[in-house]
Design an enzyme around this catalytic site. Structure first.
Site, mmCIF file in Angstrom:
data_model
loop_
_atom_site.group_PDB
_atom_site.id
_atom_site.type_symbol
_atom_site.label_atom_id
_atom_site.label_comp_id
_atom_site.label_asym_id
_atom_site.label_seq_id
_atom_site.Cartn_x
_atom_site.Cartn_y
_atom_site.Cartn_z
ATOM 1 N N GLU A 68 1.637 -11.391 6.030
ATOM 2 C CA GLU A 68 0.396 -10.522 6.897
ATOM 3 C C GLU A 68 0.807 -10.763 8.299
ATOM 4 O O GLU A 68 0.760 -11.900 8.997
ATOM 5 C CB GLU A 68 -0.903 -11.266 6.318
ATOM 6 C CG GLU A 68 -1.511 -11.105 4.976
ATOM 7 C CD GLU A 68 -2.071 -9.892 4.795
ATOM 8 O OE1 GLU A 68 -2.053 -8.992 5.650
ATOM 9 O OE2 GLU A 68 -2.605 -9.756 3.502
ATOM 10 N N GLU A 108 -2.482 0.430 7.997
ATOM 11 C CA GLU A 108 -1.739 -0.773 7.377
ATOM 12 C C GLU A 108 -0.398 0.018 6.991
ATOM 13 O O GLU A 108 0.701 -0.570 7.197
ATOM 14 C CB GLU A 108 -2.429 -1.417 6.752
ATOM 15 C CG GLU A 108 -1.602 -2.432 6.249
ATOM 16 C CD GLU A 108 -2.014 -3.499 5.217
ATOM 17 O OE1 GLU A 108 -1.420 -4.473 4.601
ATOM 18 O OE2 GLU A 108 -3.105 -3.441 4.878
ATOM 19 N N HIS A 133 2.787 -6.940 4.842
ATOM 20 C CA HIS A 133 1.430 -6.406 5.025
ATOM 21 C C HIS A 133 0.980 -6.659 6.371
ATOM 22 O O HIS A 133 1.688 -7.361 7.303
ATOM 23 C CB HIS A 133 0.660 -7.080 3.934
ATOM 24 C CG HIS A 133 0.646 -6.533 2.526
ATOM 25 N ND1 HIS A 133 -0.441 -6.003 1.913
ATOM 26 C CD2 HIS A 133 1.343 -6.974 1.623
ATOM 27 C CE1 HIS A 133 0.104 -5.664 0.946
ATOM 28 N NE2 HIS A 133 1.113 -6.158 0.491
ATOM 29 N N HIS A 164 0.625 -1.304 0.199
ATOM 30 C CA HIS A 164 -0.013 0.063 0.162
ATOM 31 C C HIS A 164 0.763 1.300 0.144
ATOM 32 O O HIS A 164 1.943 1.239 -0.578
ATOM 33 C CB HIS A 164 -0.798 -0.174 1.200
ATOM 34 C CG HIS A 164 -1.750 -1.212 1.336
ATOM 35 N ND1 HIS A 164 -2.888 -1.472 0.359
ATOM 36 C CD2 HIS A 164 -1.686 -2.288 2.056
ATOM 37 C CE1 HIS A 164 -3.391 -2.772 0.510
ATOM 38 N NE2 HIS A 164 -2.706 -3.321 1.565
#
Length: 448
Positions: A144, A23, A78, A9
């Site tokens: 993650e 995030e 992430h 992102h």
């Protein structure tokens, strides 16, 4: 080994949001910590990051960049979010790959090392058709690291110490998977002769070539200082201090006036433990003359370091030495440019984000001293001068009262950052003392 490190992102794409956490910010923080650890702790590693600041970058741009660079591994960082109830760690490879593929074997290793250290529930090793896993031409993994909308996970994610653990877990996995060689312990027990540190690789290569033309062997040693990539030129390493001093003199005779020696780990310099707060000893002339001995075109800013150092109770002469380190003796060979008047790299992270700018050199020095004051004191900022430091409010007040403590704060990780500043200061002191001794000898000669 060439690692393409991708903080997921960024910019207009915040990623998941939950419990006061965004995030994209966590992904970048963890990735920067991974880069810092792997570059400083292991040999023969190159790292290219998809972003080093908060910018928008498409998935296609990321994978095309990794492919064109010829990366050996793609690692995408992430965090997760779902319904507030889910929690834990998981990682992904592309769903077309078998469990016996090299990518799966790398996943096994990295997953195991991350789980050893992250304190999260193990949600397993998974597969998916994510773009970065599908379009990258090298083995790729997407991790993650907890659920930011889960109270238990979020409490960990908010802790810098936990994010450092996550980074170390990833680095341990990469080191094991790719058989990376740690920088030898014995290298920390020797005297290294450093013939310059540069923010541009080309400048470091040019210095190496020049030294070789003078029959002095040297090589480029990449490392991070203040979160930025530096290229340090090493021109020798010695067990005995005397050997390093002889080599240093040879390098200086070749015209490299800013060469210096890094002491072995554990050896305490005369200036070690110097507090940031204190009186400025050197005069503006002594500071300016030292800068000009390396860079004859150096701007004269010593007066400002004395003036504001005295007002805020900061060691202005050591702050001046820090400015010499950050600006390559006011030659500005890195991302910060002379017209910014930013002498300490405030806010600078990359060529796309060169940091703060100030209208005049005086304001730039004032901001530098104020930033040091924020680290070294919990007292309110005295009110005679306006606040020029744009990052004053971001500092954990009174968290670094000595120069060496800046290693993990001003410089991340910057393991030798404070020592490098003090090394320059010591050389500045030596040069000033030598000058005074020469003047005294002249006075005595004239009396005769």
């Amino acid at each position: 080994m060439k690692l393409y490190l991708d903080p997921g992102h960024g910019g207009k794409d915040p990623g998941a949001i939950g419990d006061g956490i965004v995030e994209k910010d966590i992904n970048l923080d963890i990735a920067l910590r991974i880069r810092a650890s792997i570059l400083n702790d292991y040999e023969n590693v190159e790292v290219l990051m998809s972003r080093t600041d908060d910018r928008t970058k498409s998935l296609t741009e990321r994978t095309e960049e990794a492919n064109a660079w010829g990366a050996d591994y793609y690692l995408s960082i992430h965090c997760n979010a779902l319904d507030g109830k889910a929690n834990g760690y998981e990682d992904f490879i592309h769903d077309s790959l078998s469990n016996s593929s090299i990518t799966a074997r790398y996943q096994n290793v990295i997953h195991g090392e991350v789980m050893k250290i992250n304190g999260l529930k193990d949600r397993g090793q998974k597969k998916a058709n994510f773009h970065v896993l599908r379009e990258s031409t090298m083995p790729a993994l997407l991790t993650e690291n907890g659920f930011i909308d889960n109270k238990k996970d979020a409490a960990l994610i908010k802790q810098a110490s936990w994010r450092q653990k996550i980074a170390i877990g990833h680095v341990n996995g990469l080191a094991k998977a790719f058989n990376l060689q740690p920088r030898p312990v014995e290298a920390k027990q020797i005297y290294k002769v450093i013939a310059g540190s540069f923010k541009q690789r080309d400048n470091a290569d040019e210095r190496v070539s020049y030294l070789k033309s003078k029959s002095i062997s040297a090589f480029v040693d990449p490392l991070l200082i203040d979160g930025n990539q530096f290229y340090r030129v090493q021109a020798g390493a010695f067990i005995e201090k005397e050997g390093a001093e002889r080599q240093l003199e040879q390098v200086k005779q070749a015209g490299i006036k800013d060469a210096y020696i890094i002491r072995p780990e554990g050896e305490v310099s005369e200036q070690a433990g110097y507090p940031i707060l204190g009186s400025t000893i050197l005069s503006p002339d002594q500071m300016n003359q030292f800068a000009k001995s390396v860079n004859p075109d150096a701007t004269e800013i010593g007066l400002y370091y004395l003036l504001y150092g005295q007002y805020y109770g900061i060691r202005g002469d050591i702050a001046f030495a820090q400015a010499m380190l950050e600006t390559d003796y006011l030659r500005f060979t890195g991302v910060v440019k002379p017209e910014q008047n930013n002498f300490c790299g405030l806010g600078a992270t990359s060529s796309d984000n060169p940091g703060a700018s100030f209208d005049t050199p005086e304001k730039g020095v004032l901001a530098h001293i104020q930033h040091l004051y924020a680290y070294a004191s919990s007292a309110p900022l005295p009110g005679q001068y306006p606040l020029e430091d744009p990052r004053f409010g971001l500092v954990d007040r009174n968290s670094a009262t000595k120069w060496e403590v800046l290693n993990g704060k001003w410089a991340v990780p910057g393991d030798n950052y404070g020592e490098l500043i003090l090394n320059i200061y010591e050389r500045m002191l030596d040069a000033s003392i030598k000058k005074l001794e020469e003047s005294l000898q002249d006075v005595k000669a004239n009396r005769k």
